[in-house]
Design a protein around this motif. Structure first.
Motif, short mmCIF file in Angstrom:
data_model
loop_
_atom_site.label_atom_id
_atom_site.label_comp_id
_atom_site.label_asym_id
_atom_site.label_seq_id
_atom_site.Cartn_x
_atom_site.Cartn_y
_atom_site.Cartn_z
N GLU A 100 60.49 -43.95 77.38
CA GLU A 100 60.76 -42.85 76.46
C GLU A 100 59.49 -42.16 75.96
N SER A 143 63.60 -44.89 70.05
CA SER A 143 64.06 -44.44 71.36
C SER A 143 65.48 -43.90 71.36
N ILE A 154 67.86 -45.63 72.10
CA ILE A 154 68.58 -46.59 72.95
C ILE A 154 68.93 -47.84 72.13
N GLN A 209 73.50 -44.95 77.16
CA GLN A 209 72.27 -44.19 76.91
C GLN A 209 71.14 -44.73 77.78
N SER A 224 71.61 -43.71 81.33
CA SER A 224 71.40 -42.28 81.49
C SER A 224 69.91 -41.94 81.42
N LYS A 225 69.18 -42.60 80.52
CA LYS A 225 67.75 -42.32 80.40
C LYS A 225 66.96 -42.90 81.57
#
Lengths: 362, 362
Positions: free
Chosen positions: B83, B90, B92, B161, B164-165
């Protein structure tokens, strides 16, 4: 309004009441404009789907019992008009017969109240069965059920199939479908040039024609049978489980399970607690349900009147209410559609006198 | 393979193990091809999302405890690499800390087993709290909980998340993403011209590289807080409820609730019974959950090895296993990714020796 003229009727609402009424009127040769939001996602879509007139009887609610019995009688010919085949072949009916039973002693007493009320007015329509007989009829039910009675004259329906087939039939009959919501009944009438406006907008009718209809939230599950699952009951099972109503309604693919009931106002979210209660109660009645796939939980807003009886009739010249059907919209759609047709054609049905929409006006 | 060369690595699998490994390798300067079906809908997507190393300890499963602790230590720097901001910012990470507690006496004894195992190897990481202290820390929990301990060194994560990141970071780093499934590892290596193939295909790895990984079904709920709902616990709650594990994992929007566990083979349908058990157990721990919206139930297939320890290492020259992480894929992804990088660069991590993938070969 007279029986021989073809009139132009604007129907507001695409739930089961609006759609059945639009179909009934168009089928009788009237010109119909159906105005509603784009998709039917209201209580008719969420519903369990029961033509259950007799097993809903309750002392003091005799008008509903009679309306339900009258509507049940009118549904089979209506389905034949809709499908062009005998109703039993329609694919809309998913099962015949109801088992009504309780879990604890208070539940069994509630069942007795229903039986006594129905027996008084429709003797012979319910029959008591012993636990042994129940086991033979519906072997998948839990032995915990007590005080069971069976009704062979009720049906379960796939409400989504019904809505879809009503929609197709309306299109075929040339019903003019207008998307969008209505805010003023007179504007609508002038706008489309209708002779009569029928307001079948569920709880939305309250604002349109100033009738006392409120929203009562209810959740319904859809559980799909898997290859490994036990067969579902053949009949609709209406159980009372520690005071809560729990019904299991047959579908070709499994069961619809309902229904919770809350006075929460406009709340369309299915909750964890509602889902939990329905699953727990259904598993107490039919333990095999635990292996069924969890396909859906949805919430609808049933449109209730103050006395639970719907509002069917003219509220002023050319404006007809057809709303406030509470949890019985599917069942009562047939008699409502016929009653609206009667009003439009100048031959009101005496059977719906108890549903006079003006009874709450002082 | 040596630390200074940039190699071409083909990673099979787009779950958290495959994605984290692809990211780690690409971030270290290697060329990466990631081959997987189109959408990640496997157990990494379904997961509750816990970096919970210490509160999963179990007598006899010490290798897992050490792997988990090692991975937890490696996650925060990995999130920073991912990140570019401190891990706590983050987005997350969704919560810090875990409460571990039981409902009945046997549950409390199970909690004691976990505490004893963790204390032996990581003294001080868990602290016992009285009922009064627990009430102050997490006022929404039911008073029925007993034997509670708190761990401040664990985190909860939004697994979707995270996936996806990781996907976005891989794209940015030029990871070449190839859709479609793999049937032959050597064909894949030749086809894309890779130096090394990493098999992170969960239970699908069994066929690809002949490792003993089987599917264990699990269901997880997602319940969304409503305006009217009680605030959720701040920490992850790991409860044992009459012998069943039930965890409530914080999300920005509510809670993930897991998890059932069945040896059903390849069965991806969430059932009524699994949903029911999770709802009942969660409501026993956090009664306020009943008002939460029922957003989702989903089922995943955790890839288990015979001894619950994953398989991380070369199975033959140029073919690396990174699979069999069971219910701990999210937690163990960081140490797995670092270990695979170590293998690729010729500097294997001694910390993953217990995960030797060849330990089952006779």
């Amino acid at each position: 309004m007279s029986a021989n003229d073809s009139l132009h009727v604007a129907v507001v609402g695409n739930g089961v009441i609006g759609m059945t009424t639009a179909f009934r009127l168009a089928h009788a040769g009237h010109r119909v404009t159906l105005q509603a939001p784009s998709a039917a996602t209201g209580p008719s879509w969420v519903a369990g789907g029961m033509f259950g007139a007799y097993t809903e009887a309750w002392p003091g609610e005799e008008p509903m019992l009679h309306l339900g019995a009258e509507s049940l009688r009118r549904w089979l010919p209506l389905l034949e008009d809709l499908e062009g085949v005998p109703a039993q072949q329609s694919g809309i009916l998913t099962g015949r017969g109801t088992v009504l039973a309780g879990v604890d002693a208070a539940d069994a007493a509630d069942v007795e109240s229903i039986v006594a009320t129905t027996e008084e007015h429709y003797p012979g329509v319910l029959r008591r069965v012993t636990r042994r007989e129940l086991r033979a009829l519906e072997p998948s039910l839990a032995p915990v059920l007590r005080g069971a009675v069976v009704c062979d004259d009720e049906w379960s329906v796939d409400n989504r199939q019904l809505l879809s087939k009503l929609g197709a039939a309306c299109r075929e009959l040339g019903v003019d479908r207008v998307l969008g919501s209505v805010t003023d009944v007179d504007e609508l009438r002038e706008g489309v040039g209708a002779d009569v406006v029928v307001v079948a907008a569920g709880a939305g009718s309250a604002e349109l024609i100033d009738v006392p209809v409120r929203e009562v939230k209810g959740e319904v599950l859809r559980l799909r049978r898997r290859g490994s699952s036990e067969s579902r009951p053949e009949r609709t099972i209406r159980a009372r489980v520690h005071g809560r109503p729990c019904y299991l309604v047959p579908r070709s693919w499994g069961l619809a399970v309902g229904a919770t009931e809350y006075e929460h106002g406009h709340d369309l979210e299915a909750t964890a607690g509602g889902t939990r209660t329905l699953l727990d109660d259904a598993a107490m009645v039919f333990p095999g349900i635990d292996d069924y796939a969890f396909a859906e939980v949805s919430a609808g807003l049933r449109p209730y009147s103050p006395d639970n009886v719907p509002l069917i009739g003219e509220v002023r010249p050319g404006v007809v209410a057809a709303c406030g059907h509470g949890r019985n919209g599917i069942l009562l759609a047939a008699v409502t559609a016929d009653a609206v047709r009667g009003i439009v054609e100048g031959e009101p049905l005496p059977e719906v006198a108890s549903a006079d929409p003006n009874r709450f006006r002082s």
